[in-house]
Design a protein around this motif. Structure first.
Motif, PDB file in Angstrom:
ATOM      1  N   GLU A 109       0.816  -1.211   0.000  1.00  0.00           N
ATOM      2  CA  GLU A 109       0.000   0.000   0.000  1.00  0.00           C
ATOM      3  C   GLU A 109       0.852   1.264   0.000  1.00  0.00           C
ATOM      4  O   GLU A 109       0.396   2.321  -0.450  1.00  0.00           O
ATOM      5  N   GLU A 155      -4.281  -1.445   5.827  1.00  0.00           N
ATOM      6  CA  GLU A 155      -3.846  -2.833   5.839  1.00  0.00           C
ATOM      7  C   GLU A 155      -3.960  -3.389   4.430  1.00  0.00           C
ATOM      8  O   GLU A 155      -4.928  -3.114   3.710  1.00  0.00           O
ATOM      9  N   LYS A 156      -3.004  -4.203   4.040  1.00  0.00           N
ATOM     10  CA  LYS A 156      -2.937  -4.636   2.647  1.00  0.00           C
ATOM     11  C   LYS A 156      -4.128  -5.479   2.207  1.00  0.00           C
ATOM     12  O   LYS A 156      -4.419  -5.566   1.019  1.00  0.00           O
ATOM     13  N   ASP A 157      -4.835  -6.105   3.149  1.00  0.00           N
ATOM     14  CA  ASP A 157      -5.938  -6.993   2.783  1.00  0.00           C
ATOM     15  C   ASP A 157      -7.310  -6.398   3.038  1.00  0.00           C
ATOM     16  O   ASP A 157      -8.320  -7.071   2.846  1.00  0.00           O
ATOM     17  N   ARG A 189      -6.089  -2.533   0.499  1.00  0.00           N
ATOM     18  CA  ARG A 189      -6.237  -3.445  -0.646  1.00  0.00           C
ATOM     19  C   ARG A 189      -6.282  -2.654  -1.949  1.00  0.00           C
ATOM     20  O   ARG A 189      -5.689  -3.065  -2.948  1.00  0.00           O
ATOM     21  N   GLY A 203      -2.969  -1.429  -2.865  1.00  0.00           N
ATOM     22  CA  GLY A 203      -2.090  -2.551  -3.160  1.00  0.00           C
ATOM     23  C   GLY A 203      -2.371  -3.225  -4.485  1.00  0.00           C
ATOM     24  O   GLY A 203      -1.748  -4.272  -4.801  1.00  0.00           O
TER      25      GLY A 203
END
Length: 637
Positions: free
Chosen positions: A6, A266-268, A273, A276
């Motif tokens: 991110e 957060e990447k997920d 996301r 990213g």
């Protein structure tokens, strides 16, 4: 350090915003805030790396600075080396001197100081400086030079809380930025101390993240806060958050937005996301090289084809930027960052000679005043000074500081020379040149022609109006003067007609100012303006090939279009007001078909709208007899 895709996505938003803004896309009115975002990211990454290594007992200043060299220098040096032959072929002497100085300061990471020192009333067009964007790299490197040492010292002084020290430094830098902005906006933009708070915000985010990590909040809260961060950033980039008032606090919005994303994305999940995604990450990976390449492409295109055409070919320039960025990332950045592929010895053997070449070239270009010897001789050999230094030096050396002292202290300066001068040291003023630099450039010619009078010029970079606060002290001096016989009101009318001060129209400003002057001086002269050319005097004098203008002339119709915006109002006011006379200078520069800044032997301009030494003398020979005639008529009445 754990990789966070991110962050590369955030880099992508920053670099694309900067490139589009510099390419002239108006929908990104705040695209320049991308640099502020870069600062926050840099502060975060560098603090995370250093703090983690200190905590693990693995930190080494030598290794740190080698990693910085591997990350920054190979791509930077490549871009600068590619710019040098283009500069050699296409830049005029003054442009080449500026470029050479910037090459020297890029190599020494002090270009921000250079560009700050070049700013001012006569600052050259920034968009045509190929290395202007390196000011931000200089700030980062200056930060990297000091910040690791600070962290080392603070870590050894265990009684001192590092977090609170950094908060104190952040607040101090932000307050200093605001104070500096009030006195010198350019310094607040270019220098490290008023910019340090942005990097320190990233450093604070890193310390918080290292200390608390995933305990910062539940995923829902983190998702909401990172979304707020992205919205703040986009509101700044799109110009929704606009600079209003005289302050330097607007960057807080994108800086705080970047802080929230670094802290909570957060990447997920959610924004993490989104940032990213492969496209964003890919652009983020090449963002450094893209940033390096975009300004040279834009600057040299504007040198060669002019501003208007540059906007039309901007998509092709952007495409070329990213093509070069991909190649540089793959074949230069990536290999040099890997010690297994490029050893420390090879690194120094490669970068050391290039560093020496850049320093040598920069010094040579400076000492040789832009290496004018590289230019081929043209059929025209024109005498006359170009640029501003020679003009200001002659006026300052030959004449005297204006009076009273409070006006001189608040006057403009250029190249270290005061720009408030009078022709006789102690006499009362007889003729006042009032306005902006277009009043100033008349002074030399009139002072030499009217040797028995005390000529003085009072100028500001603003409309010389009773409604303009910057002229209030000057008008107070004129109000108390009983010796002034003639006041010549001369300005760059084409600029002044656009935004007259005080909420009054252009004509109202002039009429009320003339009424004030008429009460305190014998006569008021409204002087029409000289032609403004779409090219600078250097292009006329040197006649470089491949430049958009290789001549010295414009059509008479082009100048008449300029005059139509102000000249009729000047004449009407002069015809309807007592003790007001209007003079035109058209015949000195124009015939029925063309207007030229030079004759067969001499150039009369120093840039595109200011008279040089011969130009001022030519106008003085015409204007001085006219003023003397007016004075004689007044005495005979």
């Amino acid at each position: 350090m754990k990789y966070r895709p991110e962050i590369d996505g955030l880099r992508a938003i920053a670099v694309v915003s900067v490139i589009l803004f510099h390419s002239g896309y108006s929908f990104l009115a705040g695209g320049y805030f991308g640099v502020d975002i870069f600062f926050v990211i840099s502060g975060y990454l560098i603090t995370t790396i250093i703090s983690s290594e200190i905590a693990a007992g693995k930190f080494s200043l030598r290794n740190f600075y080698e990693r910085r060299a591997r990350r920054i220098l190979p791509a930077l040096f490549l871009v600068v080396l590619c710019c040098i032959p283009l500069a050699w072929l296409f830049l005029l002497p003054y442009e080449m001197k500026d470029f050479a100085e910037s090459v020297f300061t890029v190599a020494t990471f002090s270009s921000n100081i250079l560009f700050w020192s070049e700013s001012g009333y006569f600052a050259r067009v920034s968009e045509t400086k190929p290395l202007l964007h390196t000011w931000s790299l200089a700030i980062e490197e200056q930060y990297y030079l000091v910040f690791p040492l600070l962290l080392l010292v603070l870590n050894r002084l265990r009684r001192i809380n590092i977090f609170y020290v950094l908060i104190g430094l952040t607040v101090a830098s932000l307050i200093y930025a605001q104070i500096r902005f009030q006195s010198d906006q350019s310094a607040a933009f270019f220098l490290i101390l008023p910019r340090a708070w942005e990097l320190l915000v990233g450093s604070l985010a890193a310390l918080i993240h290292l200390e608390f990590g995933q305990s910062l909040g539940v995923s829902k809260l983190r998702g909401t806060l990172s979304l707020v961060g992205l919205l703040l950033i986009m509101s700044a980039l799109l110009g929704i958050v606009a600079p209003t008032g005289n302050h330097n606090l607007v960057p807080i919005v994108p800086v705080f937005g970047a802080f929230l994303i670094l802290m909570f994305a957060e990447k997920d999940i959610g924004i993490g996301r989104f940032l990213g995604l492969g496209l964003f990450v890919g652009i983020g990976l090449i963002s450094y090289s893209a940033y390096l390449w975009h300004q040279p492409f834009l600057a040299f295109s504007k040198v060669l084809v002019g501003d208007e055409v540059t906007h039309k070919i901007a998509p092709f320039l952007i495409a070329a930027t990213f093509i070069c960025a991909i190649a540089t990332w793959k074949f230069v950045e990536t290999p040099f960052r890997q010690q297994k592929r490029i050893s420390t010895r090879v690194l120094y053997l490669t970068l050391g000679p290039i560093f020496f070449v850049l320093l040598s070239f920069g010094l040579y270009g400076h000492l040789k005043d832009g290496i004018s010897s590289r230019l081929s001789e043209t059929k025209r050999v024109l005498t006359g000074d170009i640029e501003h230094l020679e003009f200001h030096k002659l006026v300052f050396d030959e004449f005297h500081t204006c009076r009273p002292e409070n006006i001189a202290k608040a006057a403009l300066t250029s190249d270290g020379y005061l720009r408030c001068v009078q022709s006789k040291e102690n006499d009362d003023m007889n003729v006042v040149l009032l306005g902006d630099s277009h009043a100033e450039h008349l002074f030399l010619g009139l002072a030499e022609e009217m040797k028995f009078d005390n000529i003085v010029f009072y100028i500001k970079g603003a409309f010389a109006s009773v409604y303009e606060p910057r002229f209030s002290e000057i008008f107070e001096v004129l109000e108390n003067s009983r010796s002034t016989e003639i006041t010549v009101l001369s300005m760059h009318w084409l600029e002044k007609v656009r935004q007259p001060p005080g909420g009054k129209s252009f004509a109202e400003n002039l009429k009320d100012t003339i009424e004030f002057l008429g009460q305190n001086s014998g006569l008021v002269v409204l002087l029409d303006d000289i032609p403004r050319f779409p090219f600078v005097a250097s292009e006329c004098k040197h006649n470089l090939p491949f430049r958009p203008h290789s001549g010295c002339s414009i059509s008479r119709g082009f100048f008449d279009e300029q005059k139509s915006k102000f000249s009729n109002e000047l004449m009407e006011i002069a015809n309807n007001e007592d003790k007001v006379t209007y003079f035109s200078l058209d015949h000195l520069f124009c015939d029925a078909e063309n207007c030229s800044m030079a004759n067969e032997n001499t150039i009369f301009y120093r840039d595109n709208n200011h008279l040089n030494i011969p130009g001022s003398r030519m106008v003085g020979k015409f204007l001085a007899p006219k003023l003397n005639e007016l004075r004689t008529e007044m005495l005979n009445k």
